[in-house]
Motif scaffolding. Structure first.
Motif, PDB file in Angstrom:
ATOM      1  N   GLN A  97     -20.473 -28.238  36.856  1.00 48.02           N
ATOM      2  CA  GLN A  97     -19.033 -28.217  37.083  1.00 48.02           C
ATOM      3  C   GLN A  97     -18.520 -26.801  36.847  1.00 48.02           C
ATOM      4  OE1 GLN A  97     -16.369 -30.144  38.035  1.00 48.02           O
ATOM      5  NE2 GLN A  97     -18.012 -31.324  38.962  1.00 48.02           N
ATOM      6  N   LEU A  98     -17.648 -26.365  37.710  1.00 46.53           N
ATOM      7  CA  LEU A  98     -17.126 -25.011  37.579  1.00 46.53           C
ATOM      8  C   LEU A  98     -16.076 -24.955  36.487  1.00 46.53           C
ATOM      9  CD1 LEU A  98     -16.649 -24.467  41.375  1.00 46.53           C
ATOM     10  CD2 LEU A  98     -18.401 -23.411  39.952  1.00 46.53           C
ATOM     11  N   THR A  99     -16.035 -23.841  35.771  1.00 50.38           N
ATOM     12  CA  THR A  99     -15.017 -23.670  34.747  1.00 50.38           C
ATOM     13  C   THR A  99     -13.864 -22.863  35.319  1.00 50.38           C
ATOM     14  OG1 THR A  99     -16.894 -23.409  33.282  1.00 50.38           O
ATOM     15  CG2 THR A  99     -14.720 -23.024  32.337  1.00 50.38           C
ATOM     16  N   PRO A 100     -12.674 -23.457  35.391  1.00 47.62           N
ATOM     17  CA  PRO A 100     -11.524 -22.670  35.864  1.00 47.62           C
ATOM     18  C   PRO A 100     -11.323 -21.439  34.982  1.00 47.62           C
ATOM     19  CG  PRO A 100     -10.965 -24.999  35.763  1.00 47.62           C
ATOM     20  CD  PRO A 100     -12.302 -24.848  35.106  1.00 47.62           C
ATOM     21  N   GLY A 101     -11.079 -20.304  35.606  1.00 47.45           N
ATOM     22  CA  GLY A 101     -10.848 -19.088  34.839  1.00 47.45           C
ATOM     23  C   GLY A 101     -12.112 -18.382  34.422  1.00 47.45           C
ATOM     24  N   ALA A 102     -13.267 -18.981  34.692  1.00 49.85           N
ATOM     25  CA  ALA A 102     -14.523 -18.324  34.324  1.00 49.85           C
ATOM     26  C   ALA A 102     -15.591 -18.663  35.352  1.00 49.85           C
ATOM     27  CB  ALA A 102     -14.958 -18.773  32.931  1.00 49.85           C
ATOM     28  N   ALA A 103     -15.200 -18.661  36.591  1.00 49.04           N
ATOM     29  CA  ALA A 103     -16.150 -19.008  37.647  1.00 49.04           C
ATOM     30  C   ALA A 103     -16.365 -17.816  38.567  1.00 49.04           C
ATOM     31  CB  ALA A 103     -15.624 -20.192  38.449  1.00 49.04           C
ATOM     32  N   ALA A 104     -17.526 -17.768  39.155  1.00 53.34           N
ATOM     33  CA  ALA A 104     -17.804 -16.724  40.128  1.00 53.34           C
ATOM     34  C   ALA A 104     -18.660 -17.339  41.222  1.00 53.34           C
ATOM     35  CB  ALA A 104     -18.530 -15.565  39.479  1.00 53.34           C
ATOM     36  N   GLY A 105     -18.573 -16.777  42.397  1.00 52.22           N
ATOM     37  CA  GLY A 105     -19.430 -17.255  43.461  1.00 52.22           C
ATOM     38  C   GLY A 105     -18.654 -17.934  44.562  1.00 52.22           C
ATOM     39  N   GLN A 120     -12.967 -21.958  44.668  1.00 49.79           N
ATOM     40  CA  GLN A 120     -13.537 -20.689  44.212  1.00 49.79           C
ATOM     41  C   GLN A 120     -13.862 -19.733  45.362  1.00 49.79           C
ATOM     42  OE1 GLN A 120     -17.303 -20.604  42.314  1.00 49.79           O
ATOM     43  NE2 GLN A 120     -18.215 -22.194  43.554  1.00 49.79           N
ATOM     44  N   ALA A 168     -13.675 -15.642  45.881  1.00 48.75           N
ATOM     45  CA  ALA A 168     -14.919 -14.921  46.192  1.00 48.75           C
ATOM     46  C   ALA A 168     -14.762 -14.021  47.412  1.00 48.75           C
ATOM     47  CB  ALA A 168     -16.059 -15.919  46.410  1.00 48.75           C
ATOM     48  N   GLN A 228      -9.871 -13.976  39.193  1.00 49.71           N
ATOM     49  CA  GLN A 228     -10.391 -15.277  38.803  1.00 49.71           C
ATOM     50  C   GLN A 228      -9.861 -16.406  39.694  1.00 49.71           C
ATOM     51  OE1 GLN A 228     -12.468 -17.122  37.294  1.00 49.71           O
ATOM     52  NE2 GLN A 228     -13.691 -15.439  36.439  1.00 49.71           N
ATOM     53  N   THR A 229     -10.348 -17.599  39.408  1.00 46.08           N
ATOM     54  CA  THR A 229     -10.012 -18.752  40.235  1.00 46.08           C
ATOM     55  C   THR A 229      -9.726 -19.954  39.338  1.00 46.08           C
ATOM     56  OG1 THR A 229     -10.920 -20.349  41.818  1.00 46.08           O
ATOM     57  CG2 THR A 229     -12.510 -19.198  40.444  1.00 46.08           C
ATOM     58  N   THR A 230      -8.881 -20.873  39.834  1.00 49.31           N
ATOM     59  CA  THR A 230      -8.702 -22.122  39.095  1.00 49.31           C
ATOM     60  C   THR A 230      -9.774 -23.135  39.501  1.00 49.31           C
ATOM     61  OG1 THR A 230      -7.139 -22.900  40.759  1.00 49.31           O
ATOM     62  CG2 THR A 230      -6.199 -21.860  38.802  1.00 49.31           C
ATOM     63  N   ALA A 231     -10.659 -22.710  40.413  1.00 44.43           N
ATOM     64  CA  ALA A 231     -11.820 -23.525  40.812  1.00 44.43           C
ATOM     65  C   ALA A 231     -11.444 -24.968  41.161  1.00 44.43           C
ATOM     66  CB  ALA A 231     -12.892 -23.496  39.724  1.00 44.43           C
ATOM     67  N   ALA A 245      -7.749 -22.578  33.216  1.00 46.19           N
ATOM     68  CA  ALA A 245      -7.973 -21.197  33.649  1.00 46.19           C
ATOM     69  C   ALA A 245      -7.219 -20.233  32.732  1.00 46.19           C
ATOM     70  CB  ALA A 245      -7.532 -21.011  35.100  1.00 46.19           C
ATOM     71  N   ASN A 288      -8.891 -20.180  29.256  1.00 50.18           N
ATOM     72  CA  ASN A 288     -10.181 -19.478  29.300  1.00 50.18           C
ATOM     73  C   ASN A 288     -10.010 -17.975  29.442  1.00 50.18           C
ATOM     74  OD1 ASN A 288     -12.108 -21.470  28.925  1.00 50.18           O
ATOM     75  ND2 ASN A 288     -11.929 -22.155  31.057  1.00 50.18           N
ATOM     76  N   ILE A 289      -9.130 -17.586  30.343  1.00 52.16           N
ATOM     77  CA  ILE A 289      -8.923 -16.152  30.565  1.00 52.16           C
ATOM     78  C   ILE A 289      -8.312 -15.522  29.314  1.00 52.16           C
ATOM     79  CG2 ILE A 289      -7.598 -14.448  31.881  1.00 52.16           C
ATOM     80  CD1 ILE A 289      -7.853 -16.425  34.284  1.00 52.16           C
ATOM     81  N   ARG A 336     -11.122 -15.264  26.692  1.00 56.20           N
ATOM     82  CA  ARG A 336     -12.280 -14.427  27.014  1.00 56.20           C
ATOM     83  C   ARG A 336     -11.910 -12.991  27.351  1.00 56.20           C
ATOM     84  NH1 ARG A 336     -16.710 -18.080  30.118  1.00 56.20           N
ATOM     85  NH2 ARG A 336     -16.133 -20.045  29.156  1.00 56.20           N
TER      86      ARG A 336
END
Lengths: 462, 458
Positions: free
Chosen positions: A35-43, B42, B46, B63-66, B83, B86-87, B90
């Motif tokens: 599962q992707l983490t919002p605010g800490a995802a890449a790709g 995402q 990207a 960043q993204t809210t994915a 998001a 986390n941001i 971090r």
């Protein structure tokens, strides 16, 4: 959308994948990606993955049905090379507007297909679904079906909207579209006992052309590469191949496995990165072809070629072992590249101080362990801050990674080499290994490092 | 005066346009210690990230809210909250910029309300400015996203102040200015003893410097404190029509009057800037610029031989189209084709017959008899097919280095731009050959050839 969800569940159940089969039904339903983490995802997203997998088919018009972001922000940005048509590098998109959102975008899509056929007359059109058009309920399958009947050409729906998952899932959904609509729909002009498919190779920087001369020399014909430098007709008639090689780890395993089930085409998983991997792959291809009825002398001819080319490559690499003595590499990449590049670099005497295994399967990780020893420094995801620290503290002499993390290395004033999809150099086969080593050497020994690491003279005065 | 038309095609081919959310994200990238976030899947992030990395050759915090299928349908508040948290923990930014995308706008979310709820539930975010902007992908274009974002930053952060800060001016710059352009304008303003606050300041964050330490957020740019102090400035200079929205917002909130400079290319435009600054500061135009003006005039004299009458096709966002197109027209070039991405009051003022809101296929079709193609790097395929040179202008520029250090504003920048374009014409000047001046063919060339052929057959 029901169609996509069924497909997604289908690719999450992959009998060809050991890891997948080891899961409980419930786990499997969640899919192979975390599962992707919002605010800490890449790709990238699933659409990105589908596009990467299919866009290398060069004579097809690839239409993206969605708002401008999906194609406008990304077109013509990949290094897949073509020996023929350049249509695949033309960006086509319905660029939907607010009124399409309200009234639906199907009519616009249909018209778009007609315009493209009238202007560019491609052998086939691929239509990519995206999040927004998926959300408003545009049925691209229905539009493609109507367009196919109207224009008498294959119009292929690629139903992998970004929000269904990751790039890897998109690769697989793209593979499903080929299986459902393309593969087996046409016949090759001729067949030979030496026909193979190469699956999951995208001809980045022209890497297929580092391999093709080897196969040509052996009389082996690539009936279809899926999908690097491919023509639509080649992919459509690829079901007549005698054997297949699956290149990019598990990204397109569904294509390889289903082609084995449906058409009895045996496949193996191999790599063209590194000298021994290249040789192994050539041997496997020859072996499978002989098993399928090719004359046995192919095996000995293959061995002769391998011996000659390995010797030629080692001769060219000889000088580097000494220059690479004690040089340490930090390798940030995913999937198959982890183990295949690890073994390749070790062959020339580089020490691998760490490798990411983010997109790798358990199998990939096992291979890395085999190569680097049980205490191998493997990590799923190294935060940029840590990469920077490692380089700044000189725990590694060079970083090999994808374009996105290059500045972590460069800002730490450390050498960096691009080994991902935007790279300019081709690193496949014997030739590619020599190029890779040359590039690493050029990078390590460039005179700039001494200059840029020096402090400004006024800093020294303090 | 140009007729503004919109392409009627159902399929856009070779897009010139990029999407609004990444225009917004780029504006946020000009703020110090900022983390821009796209509220979408995402992939939205990207693609933007790769595009910016290739253009700037810098690390891009984005960043993204994915969002996935389920969260899109159920509503994205939890993803936004996660998001932000986390941001915040971090990357520890000083400000977060949140742009919506086509995905979340199609669903329709109440971000204002969501943010209120999130703030009330998470007191740890209390001191963190969060600026959100509505930027659906299916409307408008890149420069609109930039323009809206700067206006929203002003709306959220700038307050009316009681006192004026002596010598301080606001400089609002459009997305078409490079880091070098921004530096140049700062230098000009400072030469009058004024000190500008630049918003957004890509010359601080994406000018390609090497920071002392690693930072997960932007490395430089306008600080939040600077933005907050903009209400105390003497005046606002808005560079580019797209900045009028933010300038107006600023004036309405703080009474700081704005002056719009629709372009800073060419002699007249820069005369106007310098006279304005002279009036504002009460100081004469410094010698340095008198000299530079003379150099520009001389460059125009030297270059006009090679530029007069040349046919040029330009594809660019409205403000860049105006800045470059007007300058080339000032030099005697003929703007034979002009394609842009979105509406702007400048379009109908363009010195050409038609401005089309369209794509690079439209531009290529109109550029058949042109001597030069001016657009971003995606024009490379068209230029090759047309057999004419490509002068790269705008974003993305991924196949040449130093895109963000290219200077084209001020007297000095205009001189640079003129020389560069003139040099392209010089390089591609065709040489005369024995067959350069053929006589006109006979009245019925077809019959004539047929006759010859028959004679030969006999």
């Amino acid at each position: 959308m029901a169609g996509v969800n069924t497909k997604v569940q289908e690719v999450f159940n992959e009998p060809g994948c050991d890891k997948n089969q080891g899961k409980s039904d419930k786990e499997r339903k969640k899919g192979c990606t975390k599962q992707l983490t919002p605010g800490a995802a890449a790709g990238g997203c699933a659409f990105d993955g589908a596009k990467i997998a299919l866009q290398p088919i060069t004579d097809v018009a690839h239409i993206v049905h969605g708002p401008i972001a999906c194609e406008g922000n990304s077109w013509d940005n990949r290094g897949s090379k073509s020996s023929g048509s350049r249509l695949y590098r033309t960006g086509f998109t319905t660029d939907i507007s607010e009124s399409d959102i309200v009234y639906g975008g199907e009519k616009r899509l249909y018209k778009a297909i007609r315009e493209v056929i009238e202007k560019y007359d491609p052998p086939a059109v691929f239509v990519y679904q995206t999040c927004v058009t998926g959300l408003i309920g545009d049925e691209i399958e229905a539009v493609c079906k109507a367009a196919k009947e109207k224009f008498g050409k294959p119009i292929i729906p690629i139903n992998a909207p970004g929000f269904v998952g990751s790039k890897n899932l998109g690769n697989k959904l793209a593979g499903e579209a080929l299986l459902d609509y393309v593969i087996g729909t046409e016949e090759p002009e001729t067949t030979t006992p030496y026909d193979i498919n190469i699956i999951g190779e995208y001809n980045l920087a022209g890497e297929m052309w580092q391999i093709k001369p080897l196969l040509d020399h052996l009389g082996i014909r690539v009936l279809a590469c899926i999908s690097g430098d491919a023509r639509y007709h080649e992919v459509a008639s690829s079901h007549r191949a005698r054997a297949a090689m699956m290149v990019c780890s598990k990204a397109m395993i569904n294509v390889a496995r289903k082609m084995e089930e449906r058409y009895g085409i045996p496949f193996f998983e191999g790599s063209f990165y590194g000298i021994s991997d290249t040789s192994d792959s050539l041997r496997q291809i020859a072996k499978l072809l002989v098993q399928r009825g090719a004359p046995e002398e192919l095996l000995s001819r293959t061995e002769i070629l391998i011996r000659r080319e390995e010797a030629r490559a080692w001769e060219r690499l000889k000088g580097y072992r000494k220059r690479f003595e004690g040089k340490r590499v930090l390798l940030i990449t995913g999937g198959v590249k982890s183990w295949s590049v690890v073994s390749a670099l070790q062959e020339v005497g580089l020490e691998i101080v760490g490798t990411s295994v983010k997109k790798s399967t358990e199998e990939d990780k096992e291979r890395v362990k085999e190569l680097m020893g049980a205490d191998a420094h493997m990590f799923d995801d190294m935060p940029p801050r840590e990469m920077y620290k490692m380089l700044k503290e000189a725990q590694a002499d060079i970083m090999l990674s994808g374009g996105r993390s290059q500045f972590v290395a460069l800002k730490a004033k450390m050498p960096w080499l691009d080994i991902n999809q935007e790279r300019h150099h081709a690193y496949a086969g014997y030739e590619g290994m020599v190029t890779l080593v040359q590039e690493i050497d050029k990078s390590l020994y460039n005179p700039i490092w001494k200059q840029v690491r020096k402090q400004a003279p006024w800093e020294d005065c303090k | 005066m140009a007729l503004v038309t919109t392409s009627k095609k159902a399929c856009s081919v070779n897009p010139l346009k990029m999407s609004q959310p990444i225009g917004g994200a780029l504006a946020f990238l000009g703020i110090a210690n900022c983390m821009p976030v796209l509220h979408g899947s995402q992939g939205c992030t990207a693609f933007g990230l790769v595009l910016f990395v290739r253009h700037f050759r810098e690390a891009i915090p984005l960043q993204t809210t994915a969002m996935n299928e389920v969260t899109t349908i159920m509503g994205g508040m939890d993803n936004i909250a996660q998001a932000l948290l986390n941001i915040n923990s971090r990357a520890k930014p000083e400000i977060i910029g949140l742009c919506t995308t086509g995905l979340t706008e199609t669903k329709g979310e109440d971000i204002h309300g969501d943010l209120k709820t999130i703030r009330s539930r998470h007191p740890e975010l209390a001191d963190l400015p969060i600026v959100f902007v509505d930027t659906p992908d299916f409307k408008d274009a890149f420069q609109d996203g930039w323009s809206k974002t700067v206006a929203r930053i002003v709306e959220e952060l700038v307050e009316k102040t009681a006192e004026t800060i002596p010598g301080q001016v606001n400089l609002l710059v459009g997305s078409h200015l490079t880091a070098a352009d921004i530096e140049e304008v700062i230098e000009i303003i400072e030469a009058f003893g004024l000190s500008p606050i630049v918003l957004p300041d890509l010359s601080g964050s994406l000018d390609g410097h090497i920071p002392q330490q690693f930072s997960p957020t932007t490395n430089g740019g306008t600080t939040v404190d600077q933005i907050r102090s903009m209400g105390g400035s003497l005046a606002t200079l808005a560079i580019g029509q797209q900045m009028e929205r933010a300038a107006l917002e600023l004036e309405m909130r703080t009474d700081v009057p704005y002056t719009l400079f629709d372009r800073l290319t060419g002699l007249d435009a820069n005369d106007r800037l310098l006279m304005f600054l002279s009036g504002l500061s009460g100081k004469p135009v410094p010698l340095k610029y008198r000299r530079q003006r003379s150099q520009l005039a001389d460059a125009m004299l030297d270059s006009h031989f090679f530029m007069g009458g040349k046919k040029v096709a330009i594809g660019a966002e409205p403000d860049l189209l105006w800045a470059i197109g007007s300058l080339l027209a000032d030099m005697g070039c003929e703007i034979s084709a002009a394609v842009t991405t979105t509406h702007s009051p400048l379009l109908e003022k363009m010195p050409c017959a038609e401005v089309l809101i369209g794509d690079l296929e439209d531009l290529e079709m109109r550029a058949g008899n042109c001597d030069l193609l001016v657009t971003h790097s995606h024009g490379r395929q068209a230029a090759e097919r047309l057999g004419i040179p490509l002068f790269r202008a705008g974003l993305p520029c991924f196949d040449r280095l130093g895109a963000n250090h290219k200077l084209s504003v001020g007297y000095r920048g205009s001189r640079e731009l003129i020389f560069q374009v003139a040099n392209v014409f010089l390089e591609h000047d065709h040489e005369n050959a024995p067959d350069s001046w053929p006589l006109p063919e006979e009245n019925h060339p077809g019959e004539h050839h047929e006759h010859v052929a028959q004679t030969q057959a006999v």
